[in-house]
Design a protein around this motif. Structure first.
Motif, PDB file in Angstrom:
ATOM      1  N   ALA A 168      57.186  32.320  33.680  1.00 18.87           N
ATOM      2  CA  ALA A 168      55.996  32.040  32.614  1.00 18.87           C
ATOM      3  C   ALA A 168      55.109  31.243  33.364  1.00 18.87           C
ATOM      4  N   PHE A 169      55.164  30.205  34.181  1.00 21.61           N
ATOM      5  CA  PHE A 169      54.220  29.662  34.877  1.00 21.61           C
ATOM      6  C   PHE A 169      53.389  30.544  35.611  1.00 21.61           C
ATOM      7  N   ALA A 170      54.059  31.254  36.488  1.00 19.33           N
ATOM      8  CA  ALA A 170      53.542  32.140  37.470  1.00 19.33           C
ATOM      9  C   ALA A 170      52.335  33.363  36.879  1.00 19.33           C
ATOM     10  N   ARG A 171      53.073  33.761  35.477  1.00 20.42           N
ATOM     11  CA  ARG A 171      52.277  34.742  34.929  1.00 20.42           C
ATOM     12  C   ARG A 171      50.773  34.447  34.856  1.00 20.42           C
ATOM     13  N   ARG A 172      50.412  33.282  34.231  1.00 19.08           N
ATOM     14  CA  ARG A 172      49.000  32.880  33.689  1.00 19.08           C
ATOM     15  C   ARG A 172      48.322  32.739  35.436  1.00 19.08           C
ATOM     16  N   ARG A 173      48.987  32.232  36.278  1.00 19.80           N
ATOM     17  CA  ARG A 173      48.312  32.120  37.558  1.00 19.80           C
ATOM     18  C   ARG A 173      47.901  33.454  38.224  1.00 19.80           C
ATOM     19  N   ILE A 174      48.687  34.142  38.068  1.00 18.42           N
ATOM     20  CA  ILE A 174      48.598  35.695  38.783  1.00 18.42           C
ATOM     21  C   ILE A 174      47.609  36.238  37.900  1.00 18.42           C
ATOM     22  N   ALA A 175      47.626  36.181  36.585  1.00 21.02           N
ATOM     23  CA  ALA A 175      46.395  36.805  35.789  1.00 21.02           C
ATOM     24  C   ALA A 175      45.156  36.239  36.140  1.00 21.02           C
ATOM     25  N   GLY A 176      44.925  34.803  36.263  1.00 21.02           N
ATOM     26  CA  GLY A 176      43.632  34.033  36.591  1.00 21.02           C
ATOM     27  C   GLY A 176      43.130  34.568  38.009  1.00 21.02           C
ATOM     28  N   SER A 177      44.323  34.567  38.919  1.00 15.45           N
ATOM     29  CA  SER A 177      43.754  34.864  40.230  1.00 15.45           C
ATOM     30  C   SER A 177      43.322  36.387  40.464  1.00 15.45           C
ATOM     31  N   ILE A 178      43.904  37.469  39.657  1.00 15.52           N
ATOM     32  CA  ILE A 178      43.248  38.822  39.678  1.00 15.52           C
ATOM     33  C   ILE A 178      41.677  38.676  38.882  1.00 15.52           C
ATOM     34  N   ALA A 179      41.771  38.029  37.809  1.00  9.36           N
ATOM     35  CA  ALA A 179      40.448  37.942  37.171  1.00  9.36           C
ATOM     36  C   ALA A 179      39.359  37.183  38.139  1.00  9.36           C
ATOM     37  N   ASP A 180      39.707  36.047  38.871  1.00 12.16           N
ATOM     38  CA  ASP A 180      38.812  35.397  39.647  1.00 12.16           C
ATOM     39  C   ASP A 180      38.479  36.534  40.981  1.00 12.16           C
ATOM     40  N   GLY A 181      39.391  36.968  41.499  1.00  8.02           N
ATOM     41  CA  GLY A 181      39.526  37.836  42.548  1.00  8.02           C
ATOM     42  C   GLY A 181      38.312  39.365  42.336  1.00  8.02           C
ATOM     43  N   ALA A 182      38.604  39.779  41.065  1.00  3.51           N
ATOM     44  CA  ALA A 182      37.754  40.918  40.883  1.00  3.51           C
ATOM     45  C   ALA A 182      36.353  40.545  40.706  1.00  3.51           C
ATOM     46  N   ALA A 183      36.111  39.414  40.045  1.00  4.69           N
ATOM     47  CA  ALA A 183      34.795  38.751  39.633  1.00  4.69           C
ATOM     48  C   ALA A 183      33.866  38.332  41.000  1.00  4.69           C
ATOM     49  N   ARG A 184      34.674  37.868  42.012  1.00  7.43           N
ATOM     50  CA  ARG A 184      34.264  37.925  43.291  1.00  7.43           C
ATOM     51  C   ARG A 184      33.721  38.835  44.288  1.00  7.43           C
ATOM     52  N   MET A 185      34.439  39.832  44.049  1.00  8.77           N
ATOM     53  CA  MET A 185      34.212  40.952  44.808  1.00  8.77           C
ATOM     54  C   MET A 185      32.905  41.715  44.387  1.00  8.77           C
ATOM     55  N   ASN A 186      32.114  41.966  45.542  1.00  6.42           N
ATOM     56  CA  ASN A 186      30.729  42.449  45.318  1.00  6.42           C
ATOM     57  C   ASN A 186      30.941  43.989  45.487  1.00  6.42           C
TER      58      ASN A 186
END
Lengths: 246, 190
Positions: free
Chosen positions: A93-111
């Motif tokens: 449960a703890f990891a799920r949110r971090r993983i989703a957040g990391s994907i969202a950040d990463g995708a936004a970061r990619m040019n």
């Protein structure tokens, strides 16, 4: 002590919840760093599933699924480092949110250029750099053939279930090739098993689980350059073994 | 420790009060335990009981720490040492369990914990018939801790299923209070 299909004495007696708690205890309080990889492996499928779900729900901007997975793995590693196993909340449960957040950040970061360049090509370039990074002894043709052999070993290892050993698809090319392929496979499996621990981790995580050198560097706590060196050393060891046994 | 440098141990009366609180499970046992541990921090029995309560409460990391502390304070506390090793075995750490149990080899040959450790060693190496025989011998020799017998009988039954051997008598369901009953109200350390 609930067993569905116990086959060994240890299966009979272990309790899954305690096994996981033991990994956290040894990682946090006894500095057994190998437990970090074991925890990562336990939850890798969760990260991958979240990456797939997110990839499906986003408009295609050329970002490959491989990129989503790398962001998910990054989130998982951060979650492993930040989780407090004494607080009682389940790790998933703890990891799920971090993983989703990391994907969202990463995708936004990619040019766009990153995206167009593509995960797959970046991984290939990482490998070529790693394998070509040695001292220049011998002539250029020898070097090229050594690099080609290294890349070929990578192709054999990659995604064939060779290392994980679980029931996977049979990638053997055809009936004629299959015997030679099988022989080579069994040599490689043994050779990977005999690698020094850190090199084996790199080979397993890179070829079997698709982790980039950057993620592996985070996983085992060394620099990306060091992962590249160890990768090269491992592939050279595998090549020498094939030359000796094959 | 007191002024003479001796360890101050929890008295029988307080110990009994604690064990009663644990048996009734009113929910105040951990608070009482912490109070007693504050007063008698070197009493291995208290750490052992704390480990039992934490294990039953699904707090395995702290349970392991408490059991390990009990054994550290009282290396000859045989049942605590056995349970620490068993906890490690059930946590998927067989090598560590074997190391924890090693001093139990000094127990007399016929001692039930000696048999149990022998049986679990065989089990770790998948030697099912030998495991079953040793665990049975332990059950026959053990009159102190009936709940431990029930758990060992469960392992015999499972070993029998896996190996096709005869497991012997079918045990009743395992006690949930794995550590508690066997500790006994008087809390001797053997």
């Amino acid at each position: 002590m609930n067993r569905a299909a116990a086959t060994t004495g240890l299966d009979i007696v272990v309790e899954p919840a305690r096994v996981e708690a033991s990994l956290w205890r040894r990682l946090r309080f006894e500095s057994e760093l190998l437990c970090r990889e074991q925890l990562f492996n336990r939850y890798r499928d969760l990260a991958r599933a979240i990456a797939r779900r997110q990839a499906r729900s986003r408009p295609d901007r050329g970002v490959e699924i491989g990129d989503f997975e790398q962001f998910a793995y990054e989130g998982l590693l951060q979650a492993i480092d930040r989780y407090d196993p004494l607080r009682g909340a389940p790790f998933a449960a703890f990891a799920r949110r971090r993983i989703a957040g990391s994907i969202a950040d990463g995708a936004a970061r990619m040019n766009e250029i990153d995206a167009q360049y593509g995960y797959r090509r970046r991984v290939e370039q990482e490998r070529v750099r790693s394998l070509g990074a040695g001292e220049s002894d011998g002539n250029a043709l020898d070097q090229l053939s050594a690099m080609a052999a290294g890349l070929a070993i990578g192709l054999m290892l990659e995604g064939t279930g060779l290392i994980g050993g679980a029931d996977r698809t049979d990638h053997r090319p055809n009936a004629y090739d299959s015997l030679a392929w099988r022989e080579l496979q069994s040599i490689l499996v043994r050779a990977v098993g005999d690698l020094p621990e850190r090199e084996a981790v790199i080979i397993r995580q890179h070829y079997e689980n698709g982790l980039s050198f950057t993620r592996i560097a985070q996983l085992i706590g060394v620099t990306k350059g060091r992962v590249s060196q160890l990768h090269r050393a491992a592939v050279e060891r595998l090549r020498a073994r094939i030359a000796a046994d094959g | 420790m007191d002024e003479d440098g001796k360890m101050t141990m929890c008295g029988d009366e307080e110990m009994e009060q604690l064990v009663n609180a644990m048996q009734t499970g009113a929910g105040d046992e951990l608070a009482l335990m912490e109070r007693l541990l504050a007063a008698y921090p070197d009493d291995a029995r208290l750490h052992f009981l704390k480990g039992s309560v934490l294990a039953a409460a699904g707090r395995p990391i702290e349970a392991h720490a408490a059991l390990a502390r009990a054994v550290e304070l009282a290396p000859d506390f045989a049942i605590a040492r056995f349970q620490l090793g068993f906890f490690e075995l059930t946590s998927g750490e067989p090598a560590r369990a074997l190391a924890t149990w090693e001093p139990l080899d000094g127990l007399p040959d016929g001692h039930y914990l000696h048999h149990f450790v022998t049986g679990l060693r065989h089990l770790i190496h998948d030697r099912f018939p030998a495991a079953i025989a040793a665990l049975r011998a332990g059950i026959a020799a053990n009159t102190e801790n009936p709940p431990l017998n029930r758990d060992m009988q469960l392992l015999i039954d499972r070993s029998a299923e896996v190996s096709g051997e005869d497991g012997g008598q079918v045990a009743e369901t395992s006690a949930t209070s794995f550590f508690l009953d066997q500790f006994g109200a008087r809390g001797t350390t053997h």
